[in-house]
Design a protein around this motif. Structure first.
Motif, mmCIF file in Angstrom:
data_model
loop_
_atom_site.group_PDB
_atom_site.id
_atom_site.type_symbol
_atom_site.label_atom_id
_atom_site.label_comp_id
_atom_site.label_asym_id
_atom_site.label_seq_id
_atom_site.Cartn_x
_atom_site.Cartn_y
_atom_site.Cartn_z
ATOM 1 N N ILE A 17 8.701 21.204 51.618
ATOM 2 C CA ILE A 17 9.181 22.500 52.106
ATOM 3 C C ILE A 17 9.925 22.339 53.431
ATOM 4 O O ILE A 17 10.954 22.975 53.672
ATOM 5 N N VAL A 112 9.647 27.969 53.439
ATOM 6 C CA VAL A 112 10.965 27.419 53.753
ATOM 7 C C VAL A 112 11.613 28.244 54.867
ATOM 8 O O VAL A 112 12.198 27.696 55.812
ATOM 9 N N HIS A 242 6.945 21.465 44.136
ATOM 10 C CA HIS A 242 7.941 21.591 45.193
ATOM 11 C C HIS A 242 8.959 20.452 45.137
ATOM 12 O O HIS A 242 10.138 20.651 45.435
ATOM 13 N N TRP A 266 11.095 26.968 45.680
ATOM 14 C CA TRP A 266 12.294 27.494 46.335
ATOM 15 C C TRP A 266 13.543 27.062 45.580
ATOM 16 O O TRP A 266 13.659 25.913 45.180
#
Length: 319
Positions: A17, A112, A242, A266
Motif C-alpha cells: 500500500i 493508499v 494487495h 486499490w
C-alpha cells in the motif's frame, strides 16, 4: 547525492500500500539513494528498488526494542529526507534535513490515500511493485502463456478472514467450466508457508491437470512477479491481494470482518465483494476482538455472490 530513509510497514499488504509513495520519491529525486526500513516479511518486496543502499529488517522486539535498533543503525548518518509511514518518533531523533511523519486519518479512508497524505500528494500515487527482470523471466516459466491463469489465495493471516475452501473450489469450478467465463484456464494457488491446508479443498475439488499449487513454494519477490501474469486474481484480505492489485492484475477481494474502506484492493482493475453482514455489524459484535476469533467470519458470503462479482470484474477488464 541525497540520502532518503523510508520507514514502512511490517506487514506485506501495508508495505505494498505504501509503495506508491516510495516510487514517487524515486521518480522525483533522481539522484537520491534509498534505505528502506521494514519488517522481515515485507523485506523481499524491496530487493529491486532502484538506487537501493540497504534494506534494514526490523524484527519486532519487546518494549519497542526494534525501534531502538533502527535508531542505532541510522543515527550516525546525515539524511536529506526521512519519511516514516509507521507514525513513530524515530525520525525526530535523526539528523535529517527534511522529515515527514505520518499522522493517521481520523476518518475511514483507503490506506493508499492515507499514505499519500504524509507528503500532501493529491492524487495519491498508485502502489507499484519493484520486480527484477530475472524474476519476471522465472515467473514466465512457472505461469506460461499456453493458456490464461486464474490465481487464487484461499488463506489469510488469521482464520476470521478466511472464506471456506470448499466455496473457493465451487467458485473456481464454475469459472473454469466449459461454459464458464474462463473456460480453458488453469488455476495457480498461492499462499505462504503453513497455508497448505487452505489449498487442499481446491486441489481436491478440481481436476488435477487444471491447477498448480505454489503455496509456500516461492520467495515473495518471485510470487510478486508471478502475480503480474494471471488474467484474474481472487483472494481473501491478505498481502497477496494487495500485490495482485498493484501488479495491475484484475483483483477481486473477498472481504467481511475487515474494513474495505481502508483495506480494499486499490486500482481501476480491483473490486470487492462481501456478504450480507456489513463491516459495522462485524465491529459492533466483536470490536477489536475479531482477530482472535478461531472460526471464519466470512460464512455470509455465498458462492453465487462471489461468482457474479468475478464475472463483473472479468467482463469489465476485457481488453
Amino acid at each position: 547525492m541525497g540520502r532518503v530513509l523510508f520507514i514502512t510497514s511490517t506487514r506485506i499488504g501495508d508495505a505494498v500500500i505504501n509503495s506508491g509513495l516510495l516510487n514517487h520519491l524515486i521518480e522525483t529525486r533522481p539522484e537520491a539513494r534509498f534505505t528502506i526500513a521494514c519488517g522481515p516479511l515485507a523485506a523481499p518486496l524491496f530487493k529491486a528498488v532502484p538506487r537501493l543502499d540497504e534494506v534494514i529488517v526490523m524484527a519486532k522486539k519487546k518494549r519497542g526494542g526494534h525501534w531502538i535498533d533502527l535508531w542505532k543503525q541510522t543515527v550516525g548518518k546525515r539524511w536529506d529526507l526521512v519519511v516514516d509511514i509507521r507514525c513513530s518518533a524515530t525520525g525526530y531523533f535523526l539528523n535529517a534535513g527534511e522529515r515527514h511523519i505520518l499522522s493517521q486519518s481520523r476518518t475511514p479512508i483507503n490506506k493508499v490515500l492515507e499514505a499519500a497524505s504524509v507528503l500532501g500528494l493529491d492524487p495519491a500515487p498508485d502502489p507499484v511493485l519493484f520486480v527484477s527482470e530475472e524474476r519476471r523471466a522465472e515467473a514466465a516459466g512457472i505461469l506460461d502463456d499456453a493458456q490464461p491463469w486464474l490465481a487464487v489465495c484461499p488463506s489469510a493471516s488469521a482464520p476470521y478472514k478466511v472464506w471456506p475452501g470448499d466455496r473457493f473450489a465451487a467458485l473456481i469450478d464454475r469459472l473454469i467450466a466449459p461454459d464458464g467465463p474462463m473456460a480453458g484456464a488453469k488455476v495457480a494457488i498461492f499462499g505462504g508457508p503453513g497455508d497448505e491446508g487452505a489449498a487442499a479443498p481446491i486441489r481436491e475439488g478440481i481436476a488435477e491437470d487444471r491447477w498448480v499449487d505454489l503455496t509456500g513454494q516461492l520467495p515473495l519477490d518471485l510470487v510478486t512477479a508471478c502475480l503480474e501474469r494471471p488474467r484474474l486474481y481472487i483472494g481473501n484480505d491478505s498481502g497477496l491481494m494487495h500485490i495482485a492489485a498493484a501488479a495491475g492484475t484484475p483483483t477481486l477481494g473477498l472481504m467481511g470482518p475487515t474494513d474495505d474502506r481502508l483495506y480494499g484492493p486499490w486500482g481501476e482493475k480491483a473490486s470487492v465483494v462481501r456478504g450480507s453482514t456489513s463491516y459495522a455489524e462485524h465491529y459492533a459484535r466483536f470490536k477489536d476482538k475479531r482477530r482472535f476469533q478461531p472460526e471464519s467470519l466470512m460464512l455470509d458470503l455465498e458462492v453465487d455472490a462471489a461468482y457474479q462479482a468475478a464475472i463483473d470484474l472479468f467482463e469489465r477488464t476485457q481488453s
